[in-house]
Design a protein around this motif. Structure first.
Motif, PDB file in Angstrom:
ATOM      1  N   GLY A 106       0.786  -1.222   0.000  1.00 53.23           N
ATOM      2  CA  GLY A 106       0.000   0.000   0.000  1.00 53.23           C
ATOM      3  C   GLY A 106       0.817   1.271   0.000  1.00 53.23           C
ATOM      4  N   ASP A 107       0.131   2.346  -0.339  1.00 46.49           N
ATOM      5  CA  ASP A 107       0.683   3.693  -0.290  1.00 46.49           C
ATOM      6  C   ASP A 107       0.024   4.441   0.854  1.00 46.49           C
ATOM      7  OD1 ASP A 107       2.363   3.427  -2.547  1.00 46.49           O
ATOM      8  OD2 ASP A 107       0.646   3.752  -3.870  1.00 46.49           O
ATOM      9  N   VAL A 108       0.828   5.158   1.615  1.00 50.18           N
ATOM     10  CA  VAL A 108       0.333   5.941   2.744  1.00 50.18           C
ATOM     11  C   VAL A 108       0.720   7.394   2.508  1.00 50.18           C
ATOM     12  CG1 VAL A 108       0.290   6.220   5.235  1.00 50.18           C
ATOM     13  CG2 VAL A 108       0.663   3.948   4.258  1.00 50.18           C
ATOM     14  N   THR A 109      -0.284   8.238   2.350  1.00 50.34           N
ATOM     15  CA  THR A 109      -0.056   9.657   2.104  1.00 50.34           C
ATOM     16  C   THR A 109      -0.401  10.447   3.354  1.00 50.34           C
ATOM     17  OG1 THR A 109      -0.628   9.369  -0.230  1.00 50.34           O
ATOM     18  CG2 THR A 109      -0.603  11.615   0.628  1.00 50.34           C
ATOM     19  N   THR A 110       0.546  11.225   3.841  1.00 47.12           N
ATOM     20  CA  THR A 110       0.338  11.968   5.081  1.00 47.12           C
ATOM     21  C   THR A 110       0.042  13.440   4.793  1.00 47.12           C
ATOM     22  OG1 THR A 110       2.701  12.480   5.301  1.00 47.12           O
ATOM     23  CG2 THR A 110       1.920  10.452   6.313  1.00 47.12           C
ATOM     24  N   GLU A 111      -0.575  14.067   5.765  1.00 47.02           N
ATOM     25  CA  GLU A 111      -0.755  15.514   5.758  1.00 47.02           C
ATOM     26  C   GLU A 111      -0.767  15.998   7.205  1.00 47.02           C
ATOM     27  OE1 GLU A 111      -4.867  17.037   4.989  1.00 47.02           O
ATOM     28  OE2 GLU A 111      -5.159  15.009   4.176  1.00 47.02           O
ATOM     29  N   THR A 112      -0.531  17.277   7.372  1.00 47.53           N
ATOM     30  CA  THR A 112      -0.449  17.851   8.713  1.00 47.53           C
ATOM     31  C   THR A 112      -1.634  18.773   8.945  1.00 47.53           C
ATOM     32  OG1 THR A 112       1.968  17.785   8.635  1.00 47.53           O
ATOM     33  CG2 THR A 112       0.972  19.182  10.305  1.00 47.53           C
ATOM     34  N   LEU A 113      -2.397  18.478  10.005  1.00 55.95           N
ATOM     35  CA  LEU A 113      -3.508  19.324  10.417  1.00 55.95           C
ATOM     36  C   LEU A 113      -3.074  20.187  11.599  1.00 55.95           C
ATOM     37  CD1 LEU A 113      -6.502  16.805  10.212  1.00 55.95           C
ATOM     38  CD2 LEU A 113      -5.608  18.312   8.442  1.00 55.95           C
TER      39      LEU A 113
END
Length: 449
Positions: free
Chosen positions: A91-98
């Motif tokens: 799988g691919d895991v895409t992160t972002e910052t809240l």
């Protein structure tokens, strides 16, 4: 120097010692402040995760085959728990910052492809006719169901099944999950065996916060994850078989066998239960923010900084015949303590190293200028400032270390002690009137009566 003067210096030393002990109180309060700010950050993470989705732990898919066990007069429904022979997750895991106030929280979206198979099983102690094969349950544990972003279907053999929310029983996973009722009657053979190499495949889009964990329930478990996050922490009960961390993300690979864990491939829940969710591996998406931990380590050196600075002033008083009032000692000590609050507050908005440099520079300039005014000399004020530069510079080095921080700190304290002993070696504490030099006229100790 008269006995009265010696008594005065002795009392002055006691007052300085008392001031050092008193300044420990605000240092402790600052330490509590750091804990409070760190707690606020944790609360922000929990709040954001509660609205997004918490950290995720995947367990499955696995089969629960019901049967009825005669227990006295009543029939008790039991389950035969079967783990897959092979489990592969890519799988691919895409992160972002809240953001929540001044705090940042890492969240992620993952697109996982889950494949594998259930292999042939022999159960001589449970006749096939007692197994409710047409009502078998295919389950998967997912910590937070709010993170599911797609309708979940699974291809089991040549049949397609749709998952429903909730777990049919809590014998394998204690918590939330999904399940599907599947028909395994066609998988039986005439030699009292079942599950003769049934393949399965499914796609899972799952979001979560900070951590993605997986339980190695396969007889052979193979996991490959690709992500855009460049500061991962690989955690859990198993290390990665292979990994690559780049500036633009990471690739990680885990591979393990059923012999590497503490639960079997199948078991009868009537006899004993195992909980694979307690055996996990995976990745934590760390924010490169460790300011609170570093600030806490800095505060632990507050008593050392205060003691050394006060010693410098005390020796200037003795050797240079200057007079420093206890209130002036106290003001210098307060300035040293304020450094830590300045450091914590700046580190919440700036990188910790930059915050440290700015806070230390402001403190050094303040105390240097004040020392010049108190000691009436740029040279002596500059000497105090130079000592502070050495102190804060070495502390900055110590807090960058992990494995050698204690060793470096111990060596530093030993060096400081050696310097103090060196410069005070010729001070005649019985006759300070001689400018601090031993003139050989130290009165002998009184004779014992």
């Amino acid at each position: 120097m008269s006995k009265k003067s010696n008594l005065f210096l002795f009392l002055k030393a006691l007052i300085i010692l008392g001031l050092i002990l008193i300044l420990l109180i605000p240092a402790m309060l600052i330490s509590n402040l750091i804990d409070e700010r760190e707690s606020l950050r944790s609360e922000a993470v929990v709040e954001v995760s509660g609205k997004w989705a918490h950290d995720q732990n995947l367990v499955g898919p696995y089969l629960s085959i019901p049967y009825y066990n005669e227990n006295g007069k009543a029939s008790e429904k039991c389950f035969l728990q079967v783990m897959p022979e092979n489990l592969k997750i890519t799988g691919d895991v895409t992160t972002e910052t809240l953001h929540r106030g001044i705090y940042d929280v890492v969240v992620y979206h993952s697109n996982l492809k889950i494949t594998g198979n259930f292999s042939k099983k022999d159960f001589k102690d449970i006749p096939l006719e007692e197994l409710c094969l047409e009502r078998a349950i295919l389950s998967m544990g997912i910590t937070d169901l709010r993170g599911i972003e797609n309708q979940l279907d699974i291809q089991l053999g040549d049949q397609n099944y749709r998952f429903e929310a909730g777990l049919y029983n809590q014998d394998v996973v204690s918590g939330d999950g999904i399940h599907a009722i599947v028909n395994l009657e066609d998988t039986c053979s005439t030699d009292d065996s079942l599950l003769n190499n049934i393949p399965f495949s499914m796609s899972l889009s799952l979001k979560g916060s900070e951590q993605l964990m997986i339980s190695p329930i396969g007889g052979n478990t193979d996991v490959n994850l690709h992500s855009n996050w460049n500061n991962p922490s690989f955690t859990g009960d198993f290390l990665t078989s292979d990994k690559e961390i780049r500036k633009d993300g990471f690739d990680a690979h885990w591979k393990m066998m059923h012999l590497n864990r503490d639960f079997p491939q199948s078991w009868n829940s009537h006899e004993k239960n195992f909980f694979p969710q307690h055996t996990t591996f995976g990745v934590t998406f760390l924010l490169p923010v460790d300011g609170y931990q570093k600030a806490t380590r800095c505060v632990k050196y507050s008593i050392l900084f205060t003691t050394i600075t006060f010693l410098v002033f005390f020796f200037v008083e003795i050797l240079r015949k200057k007079r420093v009032h206890p209130l002036q000692y106290l003001l210098v000590g307060v300035a040293l303590i304020v450094f830590y609050t300045l450091l914590v507050s700046l580190s919440e908005y700036l990188a910790f190293n930059l915050a440290y440099i700015l806070a230390a520079l402001a403190t050094i300039i303040l105390i240097t200028l004040y020392s010049k005014a108190v000691l009436k000399s740029w040279a002596q004020g500059g000497f105090v400032g130079g000592v502070l530069v050495v102190l804060y510079g070495y502390l900055f080095t110590i807090i960058q270390l992990q494995d050698y921080a204690l060793l470096a700190g111990s060596i530093f304290i030993f060096i400081i002690l050696g310097v103090v002993m060196f410069f005070s070696r010729k001070v005649d504490w019985y006759n300070l009137n001689g400018g601090g030099k031993d003139e050989g006229n130290t009165p002998p100790p009184p004779a014992i009566q």
